[in-house]
Design a protein around this motif. Sequence first.
Motif, PDB file in Angstrom:
ATOM      1  N   SER A  88     -32.300  70.613 -30.695  1.00 41.44           N
ATOM      2  CA  SER A  88     -32.545  71.579 -31.595  1.00 41.44           C
ATOM      3  C   SER A  88     -31.691  72.355 -31.936  1.00 41.44           C
ATOM      4  O   SER A  88     -31.713  73.433 -32.705  1.00 41.44           O
ATOM      5  N   GLY A  89     -30.250  72.106 -31.321  1.00 36.19           N
ATOM      6  CA  GLY A  89     -29.142  72.854 -31.690  1.00 36.19           C
ATOM      7  C   GLY A  89     -28.903  74.088 -30.953  1.00 36.19           C
ATOM      8  O   GLY A  89     -27.863  75.005 -31.176  1.00 36.19           O
ATOM      9  N   TYR A  90     -29.420  74.230 -29.804  1.00 33.78           N
ATOM     10  CA  TYR A  90     -29.245  75.353 -28.968  1.00 33.78           C
ATOM     11  C   TYR A  90     -27.987  75.040 -28.208  1.00 33.78           C
ATOM     12  O   TYR A  90     -27.679  73.918 -27.793  1.00 33.78           O
ATOM     13  N   ARG A  91     -27.476  76.256 -27.998  1.00 31.45           N
ATOM     14  CA  ARG A  91     -26.101  76.391 -27.061  1.00 31.45           C
ATOM     15  C   ARG A  91     -26.634  76.541 -25.531  1.00 31.45           C
ATOM     16  O   ARG A  91     -27.059  77.466 -25.222  1.00 31.45           O
ATOM     17  N   ILE A  92     -26.169  75.507 -24.693  1.00 27.95           N
ATOM     18  CA  ILE A  92     -26.581  75.740 -23.295  1.00 27.95           C
ATOM     19  C   ILE A  92     -25.531  76.716 -22.754  1.00 27.95           C
ATOM     20  O   ILE A  92     -24.465  76.396 -22.591  1.00 27.95           O
ATOM     21  N   LYS A  93     -26.114  78.069 -22.125  1.00 30.68           N
ATOM     22  CA  LYS A  93     -25.300  78.833 -21.604  1.00 30.68           C
ATOM     23  C   LYS A  93     -24.962  78.707 -20.074  1.00 30.68           C
ATOM     24  O   LYS A  93     -23.733  78.895 -19.705  1.00 30.68           O
ATOM     25  N   ALA A  94     -25.861  78.090 -19.580  1.00 20.39           N
ATOM     26  CA  ALA A  94     -25.772  78.077 -17.902  1.00 20.39           C
ATOM     27  C   ALA A  94     -26.859  77.274 -17.414  1.00 20.39           C
ATOM     28  O   ALA A  94     -27.948  76.986 -17.909  1.00 20.39           O
ATOM     29  N   ILE A  95     -26.509  76.298 -16.313  1.00 23.69           N
ATOM     30  CA  ILE A  95     -27.587  75.571 -15.530  1.00 23.69           C
ATOM     31  C   ILE A  95     -27.491  76.187 -14.131  1.00 23.69           C
ATOM     32  O   ILE A  95     -26.240  75.919 -13.562  1.00 23.69           O
ATOM     33  N   ASN A  96     -28.435  76.240 -13.577  1.00 21.38           N
ATOM     34  CA  ASN A  96     -28.500  76.649 -12.223  1.00 21.38           C
ATOM     35  C   ASN A  96     -28.976  75.360 -11.488  1.00 21.38           C
ATOM     36  O   ASN A  96     -30.317  75.123 -11.684  1.00 21.38           O
ATOM     37  N   ASN A  97     -28.232  74.604 -10.665  1.00 23.83           N
ATOM     38  CA  ASN A  97     -28.720  73.583  -9.987  1.00 23.83           C
ATOM     39  C   ASN A  97     -29.180  73.963  -8.691  1.00 23.83           C
ATOM     40  O   ASN A  97     -29.295  73.016  -7.633  1.00 23.83           O
ATOM     41  N   ASP A  98     -29.227  75.079  -8.245  1.00 22.46           N
ATOM     42  CA  ASP A  98     -29.841  75.623  -6.689  1.00 22.46           C
ATOM     43  C   ASP A  98     -31.113  74.827  -6.636  1.00 22.46           C
ATOM     44  O   ASP A  98     -32.213  75.213  -7.535  1.00 22.46           O
ATOM     45  N   VAL A  99     -31.303  74.225  -5.625  1.00 22.89           N
ATOM     46  CA  VAL A  99     -32.328  73.429  -5.170  1.00 22.89           C
ATOM     47  C   VAL A  99     -33.844  74.500  -5.173  1.00 22.89           C
ATOM     48  O   VAL A  99     -34.994  73.979  -5.597  1.00 22.89           O
TER      49      VAL A  99
END
Length: 171
Positions: A88-99
Amino acid sequence: MVLLLCVAMSGCVNGGKRAVMDMQEAGDRADSIMDAVLGHIDPAVQWAHAPTTTGTCDVTRRRTVMTIVSEARRGSFLGLVDRFWRKSGYRIKAINNDVDVPAIYAQTKDGFGVSLIIGYEGQAFFEVDSPCVNESEVAESTTPPNGPAYEGVYPLPRPNVHSDFWSAGTP
């Protein structure tokens, strides 16, 4: 000087540009953002509205997923949303991979912050924050939830809807 002008004009956004929508329109746009992503999730999940809040020039809309997303399916759920937002053209700012609390934070081209956080017992929370917009009254969302409305109930109950797919591996 630009900051003072921005504050004096009320409702400006980045770099002194005047907002092109008011708070109600921002709330409606937030609803359309969540309608799109939740409509893309297959198999569908059941969700309910969480409280709408407003700041001095911004609106936050929230939806809480009532379908249990098992630990085994959380990566798939997050991945599905991540791919949809990127497409959709969104910019991914952060991904938290914390379980314990995995999450994705993104931003739309028009400055809306979007997030998906998986919380306790696999409950997913969607939130959309508007950029600064012109002040106005904001009505509650008119999008009907696809399950119980839980009107006047806060906090919402823990996820209580079983899905053969999303809840796989949970009792």
